[in-house]
Design an enzyme around this catalytic site. Structure first.
Site, PDB file in Angstrom:
ATOM      1  N   ALA A  23       0.854  -1.184   0.000  1.00 36.31           N
ATOM      2  CA  ALA A  23       0.000   0.000   0.000  1.00 36.31           C
ATOM      3  C   ALA A  23       0.886   1.229   0.000  1.00 36.31           C
ATOM      4  O   ALA A  23       2.006   1.215   0.527  1.00 36.31           O
ATOM      5  CB  ALA A  23      -0.923   0.006   1.214  1.00 36.31           C
ATOM      6  N   GLY A  24       0.396   2.286  -0.603  1.00 34.44           N
ATOM      7  CA  GLY A  24       1.166   3.521  -0.670  1.00 34.44           C
ATOM      8  C   GLY A  24       0.247   4.704  -0.861  1.00 34.44           C
ATOM      9  O   GLY A  24      -0.981   4.612  -0.693  1.00 34.44           O
ATOM     10  N   GLY A  25       0.844   5.820  -1.234  1.00 30.83           N
ATOM     11  CA  GLY A  25       0.060   7.023  -1.403  1.00 30.83           C
ATOM     12  C   GLY A  25      -0.906   6.943  -2.567  1.00 30.83           C
ATOM     13  O   GLY A  25      -1.926   7.640  -2.587  1.00 30.83           O
ATOM     14  N   VAL A  29      -2.200  -2.538  -3.544  1.00 32.34           N
ATOM     15  CA  VAL A  29      -1.954  -3.582  -4.534  1.00 32.34           C
ATOM     16  C   VAL A  29      -2.260  -4.918  -3.876  1.00 32.34           C
ATOM     17  O   VAL A  29      -1.760  -5.216  -2.783  1.00 32.34           O
ATOM     18  CB  VAL A  29      -0.506  -3.551  -5.044  1.00 32.34           C
ATOM     19  CG1 VAL A  29      -0.295  -4.635  -6.101  1.00 32.34           C
ATOM     20  CG2 VAL A  29      -0.166  -2.182  -5.623  1.00 32.34           C
ATOM     21  N   LYS A  43      -3.958  -3.461  -8.807  1.00 34.83           N
ATOM     22  CA  LYS A  43      -3.702  -2.150  -8.209  1.00 34.83           C
ATOM     23  C   LYS A  43      -5.024  -1.379  -8.169  1.00 34.83           C
ATOM     24  O   LYS A  43      -5.682  -1.190  -9.196  1.00 34.83           O
ATOM     25  CB  LYS A  43      -2.677  -1.370  -9.030  1.00 34.83           C
ATOM     26  CG  LYS A  43      -2.389   0.037  -8.490  1.00 34.83           C
ATOM     27  CD  LYS A  43      -1.540   0.847  -9.452  1.00 34.83           C
ATOM     28  CE  LYS A  43      -0.128   0.326  -9.507  1.00 34.83           C
ATOM     29  NZ  LYS A  43       0.755   1.215 -10.328  1.00 34.83           N
ATOM     30  N   ASP A 137      10.835   6.734 -14.812  1.00 36.23           N
ATOM     31  CA  ASP A 137      10.896   6.443 -13.377  1.00 36.23           C
ATOM     32  C   ASP A 137      11.513   5.075 -13.130  1.00 36.23           C
ATOM     33  O   ASP A 137      11.015   4.289 -12.333  1.00 36.23           O
ATOM     34  CB  ASP A 137       9.494   6.510 -12.771  1.00 36.23           C
ATOM     35  CG  ASP A 137       9.535   6.673 -11.238  1.00 36.23           C
ATOM     36  OD1 ASP A 137      10.579   7.114 -10.717  1.00 36.23           O
ATOM     37  OD2 ASP A 137       8.521   6.360 -10.584  1.00 36.23           O
TER      38      ASP A 137
END
Length: 607
Positions: A23-25, A29, A43, A137
């Site tokens: 998990a993130g900003g 997922v 996602k 990226d």
């Protein structure tokens, strides 16, 4: 991988969710499976971000870019819904950790593995650029490490080659530490920018640190170094350094294209391409994946279609509309899941039998094998494999009678079937190192017969072709090993990774005998990385009287002392000591070093 929580959905877009991968900003997922049993990564974007028109546009672009690339070097896009309240993207699940996780757990990659990584990333960029895209990226957390090579993921800020750079004021697209000078200065990105990022990723993989973050500092300090200072490539193997330097040129025109990177590499990568400990990690992850079951829940019955069926009778498929619900088919779910299990288990066994990678145990010394529908001990008995109690890494030490020759042997036993790969054997004396692959000849309830085949000999030709070993469980937690007239006990190995107290740079002053007396002492420096058994985790440098010699040593044991053997000279022309060991000094809390062949020894100092 974490269990699903009460706020996690049981299903997204027809994919049944099994666990949370991260998990993130941006969102969460999940690990899921479709109705045919295929494992996927799903996602799901946070609803609050989905309400941001700019972010939703970016997510649409990520999905479109990932669909365009596809291929062998990325995770394939299977399905997506970019218009729902919580947009989602489903890709094929890639069974492997990120490059950042690999370096954090196992330390820098050895030279050959790093060069193989560079080749895989170059081919991935070829696929990206051939679609008219720039990734923008490329960083260690966006590179997945698999048995077949690296995979590039996350096309969230990829742009078409003809797209203008348009960002909000002050916004940074990219990851500090792995950005190109063009990104730092807000200039238009070209494929050469991805090549710069590849160079930074390669330096990180082989050196264990970001090439522009040597002194820490703020994000702006790192970005200034990227734009105006040279990268820190100290300590990189020479061939890796050459590739990284070429990619990290400040001018985009001076950097090689991806095919130019491939031309700098020494042909096809070795097989296997990963260190043994990394392969073991991937195998353990695959075993956990195979055993994972979806939480029980009551599925919602599909609503009948309002009109005629979307496909002719007898044809399976899904409606051709974004986010359309899949019609779950229980027979496909059960049968497909079983097929997936069998195929994955078979693939892992084939890899072991082909000896693509010498597997090693977990940090506590216990090896883990891919598991199917039966418990490990049941599978070992039914397949006639190594008994469960004998699986893992074991070490034996001895001194040959009447000589000063000392032996250290480390055997790693795997739960493979009779006739298949059964592990590895290291046999090390004062001045000889032999690495062998093991094949299981026969197995009983408490003993196995193994055939060894030499795959590395230092010096060359000193080890012979191989031998037959019998290993028997003694009943007290040890093994009795015998080969011909040799017999010795083996105890469970304490681990496979260099303990933190040994890591770093150490030196000792050693005498240098010459005819008629002694020369001024030489300085012997040991650089010990966070490596694992079987890797060249130790670099040895000797300087004195204007001479300099440097070599690499492979790690063969880590507890209660670290034991290593000089395998090759990197610079100069000298002998670097054969088998050596470093032990804790109980009196002063420091370390002591000893070269078993020459008898040289001394206390080590930091620095």
């Amino acid at each position: 991988m974490d269990s699903l929580g009460p706020d996690d959905p049981p299903e997204v877009g027809g994919y049944r969710l099994l666990a949370r991968l991260g998990a993130g900003g941006m969102g969460r997922v999940y690990l899921g499976r479709d109705e045919r049993g295929r494992t996927v990564a799903v996602k799901v974007v946070h609803p609050e971000l989905a309400r941001d028109p700019e972010f939703r546009s970016r997510f649409r672009h990520e999905v479109a870019a990932a669909r365009r690339v596809g291929g062998a070097w990325t995770a394939p896009v299977l399905d997506a819904d970019t218009e729902s309240a919580a947009p989602w993207l489903a890709t094929g699940y890639v069974p492997g950790p990120t490059l950042r996780e690999v370096v954090a757990r196992h330390g820098p990659l050895p030279e050959d593995s790093a060069l193989a990584l560079a080749g895989g990333l170059a081919r991935a960029l070829q696929a990206v650029h051939a679609c008219g895209l720039v990734h923008r990226d490329l960083k260690p957390s966006n590179v997945l490490v698999t048995l077949d090579g690296p995979r590039v993921i996350d096309f969230g800020i990829a742009r078409s080659l003809d797209a203008a750079v348009a960002t909000r004021t002050g916004a940074v697209l990219g990851s500090p530490g792995f950005m190109s000078p063009e990104q730092v200065m807000g200039q238009r990105m070209t494929p050469a920018g991805d090549v710069f990022c590849l160079g930074a990723v390669l330096a990180y993989a082989a050196g264990g640190r970001e090439p522009f973050s040597r002194d820490g500092g703020s994000m702006h300090a790192v970005m200034f170094r990227i734009a105006h200072e040279e990268p820190d490539l100290d300590g990189l193997p020479e061939r890796v350094r050459q590739v990284a330097e070429a990619c990290l040129a400040k001018s985009p025109d001076a950097r090689p294209a991806p095919d130019g990177i491939l031309a700098l590499l020494p042909g096809e990568p070795a097989d296997p391409w990963l260190p043994a400990a990394v392969t073991a990690d991937i195998g353990r992850s695959a075993a956990r994946l195979l055993e994972l079951q979806a939480p029980a829940y009551a599925p919602r019955p599909p609503a009948p279609p309002p009109g005629p069926p979307p496909f002719p009778p007898g044809v399976q498929g899904r409606p051709g509309r974004p986010g359309g619900r899949r019609l779950p088919t229980p027979a496909y779910l059960a049968g497909g899941a079983l097929v997936t299990v069998l195929v994955l288990v078979l693939a892992l066994l084939i890899r072991m039998e082909r000896e693509r990678e010498p597997n090693v145990p977990a940090a506590d010394g216990a090896a883990t094998a891919p598991a199917g529908r039966t418990r490990p001990q049941e599978r070992a008995r039914s397949a006639g494999g190594v008994p469960e109690a004998m699986v893992g890494s074991w070490e034996g030490r001895s001194t040959a009678s009447g000589t000063r020759e000392r032996w250290l042997r480390r055997v790693t036993l795997l739960p493979g079937p009779v006739g298949g790969a059964a592990g590895t054997l290291w046999s090390v004396t004062d001045d000889t190192l032999c690495e062998s692959r093991l094949t299981l000849v026969s197995a009983g309830a408490d003993s196995v017969e193994l055939r060894s085949r030499t795959v590395r000999s230092v010096p060359a030709g000193a080890c012979g072709g191989g031998s037959r070993w019998t290993m028997t469980a003694a009943g007290d937690g040890t093994l009795n090993g015998s080969a011909g007239s040799l017999a010795m006990p083996f105890t469970k190995a304490a681990g496979d990774r260099v303990p933190e107290r040994y890591q770093g740079r150490w030196w000792a002053s050693v005498g240098r005998p010459v005819a008629g007396g002694t020369a001024p002492p030489a300085r012997k420096v040991f650089e010990i990385s966070a490596g694992t058994v079987g890797t060249e985790a130790v670099k040895i440098t000797v300087t004195g009287n204007g001479d300099r010699c440097q070599g690499a040593a492979v790690l063969v044991s880590v507890e209660p002392a670290i034991v290593f053997f000089s395998t090759r000279v990197l610079e100069g022309d000298c002998a670097l000591g054969g088998m050596q060991r470093i032990t804790p000094d109980a009196q002063n809390g420091g370390l002591n070093w000893e070269a078993l062949r020459s008898g040289q020894n001394g206390g080590l100092q930091r620095g």
